[in-house]
Design a protein around this motif. Sequence first.
Motif, short mmCIF file in Angstrom:
data_model
loop_
_atom_site.label_atom_id
_atom_site.label_comp_id
_atom_site.label_asym_id
_atom_site.label_seq_id
_atom_site.Cartn_x
_atom_site.Cartn_y
_atom_site.Cartn_z
N VAL A 1 0.81 -1.21 0.00
CA VAL A 1 0.00 0.00 0.00
C VAL A 1 0.84 1.26 0.00
CG1 VAL A 1 -1.79 1.26 1.23
CG2 VAL A 1 -1.78 -1.23 1.26
N GLU A 2 0.49 2.17 -0.91
CA GLU A 2 1.02 3.52 -0.87
C GLU A 2 -0.06 4.42 -0.26
OE1 GLU A 2 3.84 3.51 -4.81
OE2 GLU A 2 1.79 4.24 -4.97
N SER A 3 0.30 5.62 0.03
CA SER A 3 -0.69 6.53 0.60
C SER A 3 -1.75 6.86 -0.44
CB SER A 3 -0.02 7.82 1.07
OG SER A 3 0.44 8.56 -0.05
N THR A 4 -2.94 7.22 0.03
CA THR A 4 -4.03 7.58 -0.88
C THR A 4 -3.64 8.75 -1.75
OG1 THR A 4 -5.62 6.84 0.77
CG2 THR A 4 -6.45 8.26 -0.99
N GLU A 5 -2.90 9.71 -1.19
CA GLU A 5 -2.50 10.88 -1.96
C GLU A 5 -1.57 10.48 -3.10
OE1 GLU A 5 -2.38 10.59 1.29
OE2 GLU A 5 -3.87 12.04 1.99
N THR A 6 -0.61 9.58 -2.81
CA THR A 6 0.32 9.15 -3.85
C THR A 6 -0.40 8.41 -4.95
OG1 THR A 6 2.09 8.95 -2.22
CG2 THR A 6 2.41 7.80 -4.31
N TYR A 7 -1.33 7.52 -4.55
CA TYR A 7 -2.07 6.73 -5.53
C TYR A 7 -2.93 7.64 -6.41
CZ TYR A 7 -5.35 3.40 -7.48
OH TYR A 7 -6.12 2.67 -8.33
N ALA A 8 -3.65 8.55 -5.77
CA ALA A 8 -4.53 9.44 -6.52
C ALA A 8 -3.73 10.33 -7.46
CB ALA A 8 -5.35 10.30 -5.56
N GLY A 9 -2.48 10.65 -7.07
CA GLY A 9 -1.68 11.54 -7.88
C GLY A 9 -1.11 10.90 -9.12
N ARG A 10 -1.21 9.55 -9.25
CA ARG A 10 -0.59 8.91 -10.40
C ARG A 10 -1.57 8.11 -11.25
NH1 ARG A 10 0.15 3.58 -9.27
NH2 ARG A 10 0.18 2.95 -7.10
N ILE A 11 -2.86 8.30 -11.04
CA ILE A 11 -3.81 7.53 -11.83
C ILE A 11 -4.03 8.13 -13.22
CG2 ILE A 11 -5.00 6.59 -9.82
CD1 ILE A 11 -7.16 8.68 -10.20
N GLU A 12 -3.58 9.35 -13.44
CA GLU A 12 -3.71 9.99 -14.75
C GLU A 12 -2.36 10.03 -15.44
OE1 GLU A 12 -6.04 11.51 -16.65
OE2 GLU A 12 -7.82 11.23 -15.42
N VAL A 13 -2.18 9.22 -16.47
CA VAL A 13 -0.96 9.26 -17.27
C VAL A 13 -1.37 9.42 -18.72
CG1 VAL A 13 1.13 8.04 -17.96
CG2 VAL A 13 0.26 7.78 -15.63
N LYS A 14 -0.98 10.51 -19.34
CA LYS A 14 -1.37 10.79 -20.71
C LYS A 14 -0.19 10.65 -21.65
CE LYS A 14 -5.21 13.91 -19.57
NZ LYS A 14 -5.79 15.26 -19.77
N VAL A 15 -0.37 9.80 -22.64
CA VAL A 15 0.61 9.64 -23.70
C VAL A 15 0.04 10.34 -24.94
CG1 VAL A 15 1.85 8.03 -25.18
CG2 VAL A 15 1.46 7.47 -22.75
N THR A 16 0.69 11.41 -25.36
CA THR A 16 0.17 12.23 -26.47
C THR A 16 0.79 11.80 -27.79
OG1 THR A 16 -0.07 14.11 -24.97
CG2 THR A 16 -0.13 14.57 -27.32
#
Length: 304
Positions: free
Chosen positions: A118-133
């Motif tokens: 488990v990582e912290s909720t803040e860390t998890y929420a901060g990396r759920i959006e990854v955009k490859v353009t």
Amino acid sequence: MPPKAQLKFSDGEKILCFHGPLLYEAKCLKAEVRDKVPKYFVHYNGWNKTWDEWVDDTRALKYNEGNLLKKKELEQQHASSKRKRKGGERSGTEKQDKPKELTGEPAKKKRRLEQAQVESTETYAGRIEVKVTLPDVLKHCLVDDWDFIVRQKQLVELPAKTTVESILKDYSQSRTRGSSASASVTSSVRESASSEVCDGIREYFNVLLGTQLLYKFERPQYAEIVQKHPDKTVSQLYGAEHLLRLFVRLGSVLAYTPLDADSMSMLLGHINNFLKYFAKQSSTLISLRNYHPAPPEYHRRQAT
């Protein structure tokens, strides 16, 4: 008027769910339609509830024998891909290089993800959006690809004349080509980084192609080509058209890698460099001549 979205799963139902390139047993805690799209709040069995998340139909499968077999096949493909990478990197000594992530991060970070610590909720929420353009020229290639396969019922010629393996090798070599002797250290670092990124792209492609990168019309062709060449990975059989599709899915896959913001930014920089190279080479790598009409017998097999 478009048909009303229907839920495929119900509250409390046992399902299988994609998390990265693999399938895991999960439970649908809640099912509802959001903005006309079916969504499911799932809990992965044996994982901390911090990893509970909303997913759509593309990541959730029914819990049945067929999909359990698919789960096992994905695990075997993933393990086989890792073994082949390790076998190719042996130096002749008893000690082997540790497997690396797409960015060359130590294997312990990969194990941390696989064990779902488990990582912290803040860390998890901060990396759920990854955009490859994607560059515009590659977007146009994707549209053409869809039209040829889905609307015109054509197929890409296989094995590809220029395979994914060849594309990755040429890109890696291009990153060091023309470097001066005085820049040998920088060249070595760049070569190492591009090699690690190419290894990661290759592994994701080999794992994801059969489950997430094919149109339904292409599945009989996939079954045939894999059966005909059991000694080869799909990156040695497929080419640019299918590699391009990987980058549409890659953002959602990378969202589950345990990378901090700096590492993810560095990784995306390498991916953007590869996509720029891909865009420049697209006119030679992706050609209308690579597509051909499927014969009548193929249509009959595909329909069954």
